[in-house]
Design a protein around this motif. Structure first.
Motif, mmCIF file in Angstrom:
data_model
loop_
_atom_site.group_PDB
_atom_site.id
_atom_site.type_symbol
_atom_site.label_atom_id
_atom_site.label_comp_id
_atom_site.label_asym_id
_atom_site.label_seq_id
_atom_site.Cartn_x
_atom_site.Cartn_y
_atom_site.Cartn_z
ATOM 1 N N GLU A 20 14.555 -29.770 39.960
ATOM 2 C CA GLU A 20 14.584 -31.200 39.665
ATOM 3 C C GLU A 20 15.902 -31.595 39.021
ATOM 4 O O GLU A 20 16.475 -32.643 39.353
ATOM 5 C CB GLU A 20 13.420 -31.555 38.736
ATOM 6 N N ARG A 21 16.415 -30.768 38.121
ATOM 7 C CA ARG A 21 17.687 -31.048 37.454
ATOM 8 C C ARG A 21 18.833 -31.034 38.465
ATOM 9 O O ARG A 21 19.705 -31.911 38.448
ATOM 10 C CB ARG A 21 17.910 -30.003 36.368
ATOM 11 N N ALA A 22 18.846 -30.053 39.374
ATOM 12 C CA ALA A 22 19.904 -29.969 40.375
ATOM 13 C C ALA A 22 19.868 -31.172 41.310
ATOM 14 O O ALA A 22 20.903 -31.769 41.631
ATOM 15 C CB ALA A 22 19.770 -28.667 41.169
ATOM 16 N N ASP A 23 18.670 -31.548 41.745
ATOM 17 C CA ASP A 23 18.535 -32.711 42.631
ATOM 18 C C ASP A 23 18.985 -33.987 41.931
ATOM 19 O O ASP A 23 19.574 -34.873 42.554
ATOM 20 C CB ASP A 23 17.083 -32.851 43.100
ATOM 21 N N THR A 64 23.093 -49.792 40.068
ATOM 22 C CA THR A 64 23.889 -50.277 38.948
ATOM 23 C C THR A 64 23.918 -49.280 37.812
ATOM 24 O O THR A 64 24.792 -49.349 36.960
ATOM 25 C CB THR A 64 23.332 -51.610 38.420
ATOM 26 N N THR A 65 22.992 -48.372 37.753
ATOM 27 C CA THR A 65 22.934 -47.384 36.682
ATOM 28 C C THR A 65 23.461 -46.035 37.108
ATOM 29 O O THR A 65 23.367 -45.074 36.365
ATOM 30 C CB THR A 65 21.481 -47.181 36.215
ATOM 31 N N GLU A 66 24.023 -45.962 38.313
ATOM 32 C CA GLU A 66 24.475 -44.691 38.849
ATOM 33 C C GLU A 66 23.321 -43.697 38.889
ATOM 34 O O GLU A 66 23.474 -42.501 38.672
ATOM 35 C CB GLU A 66 25.642 -44.138 38.025
ATOM 36 N N GLY A 67 22.140 -44.191 39.215
ATOM 37 C CA GLY A 67 20.971 -43.330 39.375
ATOM 38 C C GLY A 67 20.334 -42.896 38.082
ATOM 39 O O GLY A 67 19.512 -41.994 38.073
ATOM 40 N N ARG A 68 20.679 -43.533 36.970
ATOM 41 C CA ARG A 68 20.178 -43.094 35.685
ATOM 42 C C ARG A 68 19.418 -44.214 35.010
ATOM 43 O O ARG A 68 19.707 -45.382 35.191
ATOM 44 C CB ARG A 68 21.335 -42.658 34.774
ATOM 45 N N ASP A 69 18.426 -43.848 34.216
ATOM 46 C CA ASP A 69 17.705 -44.813 33.413
ATOM 47 C C ASP A 69 17.156 -44.072 32.206
ATOM 48 O O ASP A 69 17.448 -42.902 31.986
ATOM 49 C CB ASP A 69 16.587 -45.489 34.222
ATOM 50 N N ALA A 70 16.356 -44.773 31.412
ATOM 51 C CA ALA A 70 15.837 -44.149 30.195
ATOM 52 C C ALA A 70 14.981 -42.925 30.513
ATOM 53 O O ALA A 70 15.021 -41.926 29.798
ATOM 54 C CB ALA A 70 15.024 -45.178 29.404
ATOM 55 N N GLY A 71 14.195 -43.002 31.595
ATOM 56 C CA GLY A 71 13.368 -41.851 31.975
ATOM 57 C C GLY A 71 14.197 -40.633 32.301
ATOM 58 O O GLY A 71 13.836 -39.495 31.966
ATOM 59 N N THR A 72 15.326 -40.848 32.969
ATOM 60 C CA THR A 72 16.215 -39.733 33.298
ATOM 61 C C THR A 72 16.771 -39.089 32.043
ATOM 62 O O THR A 72 16.838 -37.856 31.937
ATOM 63 C CB THR A 72 17.368 -40.229 34.179
ATOM 64 N N ILE A 73 17.171 -39.917 31.088
ATOM 65 C CA ILE A 73 17.729 -39.380 29.845
ATOM 66 C C ILE A 73 16.699 -38.535 29.115
ATOM 67 O O ILE A 73 16.999 -37.462 28.589
ATOM 68 C CB ILE A 73 18.211 -40.530 28.951
ATOM 69 N N VAL A 74 15.456 -39.002 29.067
ATOM 70 C CA VAL A 74 14.395 -38.255 28.382
ATOM 71 C C VAL A 74 14.180 -36.902 29.051
ATOM 72 O O VAL A 74 14.026 -35.872 28.378
ATOM 73 C CB VAL A 74 13.089 -39.072 28.363
ATOM 74 N N LYS A 75 14.170 -36.875 30.382
ATOM 75 C CA LYS A 75 13.951 -35.621 31.099
ATOM 76 C C LYS A 75 15.109 -34.651 30.907
ATOM 77 O O LYS A 75 14.904 -33.438 30.784
ATOM 78 C CB LYS A 75 13.762 -35.906 32.588
ATOM 79 N N GLU A 76 16.327 -35.185 30.873
ATOM 80 C CA GLU A 76 17.494 -34.316 30.767
ATOM 81 C C GLU A 76 17.763 -33.872 29.324
ATOM 82 O O GLU A 76 18.400 -32.845 29.114
ATOM 83 C CB GLU A 76 18.723 -35.038 31.312
#
Length: 267
Positions: free
Chosen positions: A3-6, A139-151
């Motif tokens: 998931e991290r690599a994808d 607009t977020t380059e594929g990132r949001d708050a959920g992504t930050i929490v997971k990473e």
């Protein structure tokens, strides 16, 4: 790890698609993103390691440079590339002094548009992109708050502890040894923040010391203003303890906002 690599690939392709907005037509942008993703997957060779994928993406370089190369190809009227030929190479861009005038003007226009991309250099641009993520992920380059929490689960936990420490102040819980419960929770969150390499050392110090600075400096200033210059120490300490807890909460909130903002942008 998969998931991290994808997610790394999604972030990179989304950044390239975002950079292509206003430079390439919609159909060109879609075709470019498809070919770029195919080439990344080819270079990835089925690896599920985020470290390997990061190395592959590093070889591709700046997504904006890839967009500029694609604009150059289209401006020169070169035939459209098709996979697998289309994704054979994404070489680094070099200025060509022998470009036809029309191609040179198109490339300059593309570079100017890239330099004026909405949100670049604007205050709080990272937070703006996070808020807009649900409306337009590009607009977020594929990132949001959920992504930050997971990473960054550990960093997220640390910020949550700092907020909990602030919220526990009004409850006047009994102390553990000589330390109050909010201070203990704050100390745990501070240790996690200081051990993290997701922030710069300066941001870690500012984010974790903000509650204490609010408690001490803010308490002294506000308490002093409330009692004036003629009151005695007893009145001063009374006012200090009445406002220092609130200042601790405000400092903790500001520190967490700083850490969250830096985490999104640094990530």
């Amino acid at each position: 790890m998969t998931e991290r690599a994808d997610q790394l690939i999604l972030n990179y392709v989304s950044a390239a698609a975002d950079a292509a907005h206003g430079v390439l037509r919609a159909d060109q942008r879609l075709d470019f993103s498809r070919r770029l993703r195919a080439r990344i997957e080819q270079e990835r060779q089925g690896s599920q390691s985020a470290r390997d994928v990061a190395k592959v993406l590093a070889r591709f370089g700046d997504p904006q440079a890839l967009v500029a190369r694609e604009a150059r190809r289209l401006a020169e009227g070169q035939p459209e590339e098709r996979a697998p030929e289309a994704t054979a190479r994404f070489p680094q861009i070099r200025d060509d002094p022998n470009l036809p005038p029309g191609a040179a003007r198109s490339i300059k226009l593309a570079q100017d548009r890239l330099s004026r991309r909405p949100g670049r250099g604007m205050p709080l641009a990272g937070l703006r992109r996070a808020v807009m993520s649900s409306a337009n992920p590009m607009t977020t380059e594929g990132r949001d708050a959920g992504t930050i929490v997971k990473e960054h689960p550990r960093e997220t936990l640390a910020m949550a502890l700092l907020l909990v420490a602030a919220l526990m102040v009004p409850f006047n819980l009994p102390s553990v040894a000589i330390f109050t419960v909010p201070v203990i929770i704050w100390a745990i969150g501070t240790v996690i923040v200081l051990l993290s390499d997701s922030w710069t050392w300066r941001d870690r110090l500012l984010g974790t010391s903000a509650p204490i600075l609010g408690y001490s400096v803010g308490g002294v200033l506000i308490g002093g203003l409330r009692v004036g210059a003629t009151a005695g120490f007893e009145r001063f300490f009374t006012e200090f303890y009445s406002v220092s807890g609130i200042m601790f909460m405000i400092g903790a909130g500001l520190g967490v906002v700083l850490l969250a903002y830096r985490l999104f942008n640094v990530s």
